[in-house]
Design a protein around this motif. Structure first.
Motif, PDB file in Angstrom:
ATOM      1  N   SER A 241       0.848  -1.194   0.000  1.00 11.54           N
ATOM      2  CA  SER A 241       0.000   0.000   0.000  1.00 11.54           C
ATOM      3  C   SER A 241       0.882   1.243   0.000  1.00 11.54           C
ATOM      4  O   SER A 241       2.066   1.172   0.337  1.00 11.54           O
ATOM      5  N   GLN A 242       0.276   2.384  -0.352  1.00 13.97           N
ATOM      6  CA  GLN A 242       1.012   3.632  -0.454  1.00 13.97           C
ATOM      7  C   GLN A 242       0.279   4.737   0.309  1.00 13.97           C
ATOM      8  O   GLN A 242      -0.955   4.756   0.358  1.00 13.97           O
ATOM      9  N   GLY A 243       1.067   5.650   0.867  1.00 12.66           N
ATOM     10  CA  GLY A 243       0.525   6.898   1.372  1.00 12.66           C
ATOM     11  C   GLY A 243       0.769   7.975   0.331  1.00 12.66           C
ATOM     12  O   GLY A 243       1.691   7.886  -0.487  1.00 12.66           O
ATOM     13  N   TYR A 244      -0.076   9.016   0.336  1.00 14.42           N
ATOM     14  CA  TYR A 244       0.070  10.106  -0.627  1.00 14.42           C
ATOM     15  C   TYR A 244       0.049  11.449   0.076  1.00 14.42           C
ATOM     16  O   TYR A 244      -0.665  11.639   1.062  1.00 14.42           O
ATOM     17  N   SER A 245       0.847  12.369  -0.454  1.00 14.54           N
ATOM     18  CA  SER A 245       0.863  13.748   0.032  1.00 14.54           C
ATOM     19  C   SER A 245       0.468  14.665  -1.113  1.00 14.54           C
ATOM     20  O   SER A 245       1.005  14.551  -2.221  1.00 14.54           O
TER      21      SER A 245
END
Length: 326
Positions: A241-245
């Protein structure tokens, strides 16, 4: 048995808590590396009633062990980038459909359908090696976007410039995703004034340039691309999974992923919100590997499930953890 529907259907903190505890029990039972680690800490699922108390496996185990919670055949092996002769992390994936659901649903959660974007990828260091989970994700995004203009760029920066200007003139929503050093190469050669493009960096100079602090990097890129914000993606080989800014370096997680921070001097103690500590990731999509990972990144977690990345530990070993010799 935990299903992908259980994971990607999470909407509340209570649901996250329940699925996290279920995943912990499952991985304690089926992942021999993680079970040995928990045994050394004298921690059993019967001791755990809150996901914050679940043990986090140091990420270095992906360099020395097969971290698997499944006996199914391995469909794909993702590997980290590394200098010549260095030991790389290996993430053995037994169900690629879970990874695909995770990155598709994760992107859509923050940005809407990928079909709305022309996807341009400037990821030379990743394209030049095998086994990159980022390339797998971006290649899928390019295919899912269904725009004939979508595609990868290696070192052909002038072609990319022309494509960006062409899409800008057509007012097409565009996502330019790139590794930091290549985006810097682009804006050092050409100047832009982009109104319809999201510029997203995936971090990393990969030894090609001097490392910059995030604020300095983003300032250069904002000026070069003529945009108000530089977006960022937070992911790694060992995660699904990925986090996004969307700017200012503040990342958000999809509902099945959370970030906690640990005391930099005591790997087994969580740090308070707003305090700088080692980043621990709960990635429930990582069902068939390990969903609870202590990374080598330093950062701060905030109460609304956002976080920022400050840097990395100075040493290759995570301090305060002497349980590496399984």
């Amino acid at each position: 048995m935990i299903s992908a529907q259980d994971i990607f259907g999470i909407q509340t903190q209570e649901e996250f808590q329940k699925v996290a505890l279920d995943v912990f029990k499952f991985q304690f039972k089926h992942n021999t590396v993680y079970r040995s680690f928990c045994d050394l800490l004298y921690i059993h699922p019967s001791d755990i009633s809150n996901y914050r108390d679940i043990p986090f496996l140091p990420i270095q185990f992906f360099k020395s062990h097969e971290v698997l919670s499944s006996k199914e055949a391995i469909q794909k092996t993702f590997s980290s980038s590394g200098t010549t002769g260095s030991i790389t992390s290996k993430h053995y994936v037994t169900d690629l459909s879970i990874y695909e659901q995770s990155f598709r649903k994760g992107f859509e959660h923050f940005y809407g359908p990928v079909e709305d974007y022309v996807v341009l990828a400037l990821l030379p260091s990743y394209l030049e090696r095998d086994g990159s989970s980022l390339i797998y994700m971006v290649n899928d995004m390019i295919n899912q976007s269904k725009h004939p203009e979508s595609g990868f760029y290696l070192h052909n920066l002038s072609d990319l410039k022309e494509k960006l200007l062409e899409l800008e003139a057509q007012q097409k929503k565009t996502l330019l995703i790139g590794v930091s050093f290549a985006l810097l190469d682009l804006v050092e050669s050409f100047q832009f004034d982009l109104k319809h493009t999201i510029v997203m960096e995936t971090g990393g100079m990969k030894g090609r340039r001097k490392e910059l602090i995030r604020e300095e990097l983003h300032q250069i890129l904002k000026k070069g691309f003529g945009v108000e914000h530089i977006h960022s993606e937070y992911g790694m080989t060992e995660l699904l999974s990925q986090g996004y800014s969307k700017g200012q370096g503040i990342f958000e997680c999809p509902p099945w992923m959370q970030i906690l921070t640990r005391d930099p001097e005591d790997a087994l103690t969580l740090a308070d919100n707003h305090k700088t500590g080692g980043i621990n990731v709960i990635d429930l999509a990582n069902l068939n590997s390990c969903a609870f990972i202590a990374t080598q990144d330093l950062g701060r977690a905030y109460p609304n499930n956002t976080f920022e990345v400050i840097g990395r530990f100075d040493h290759s070993d995570i301090r305060g953890c002497n349980l590496m010799v399984l």
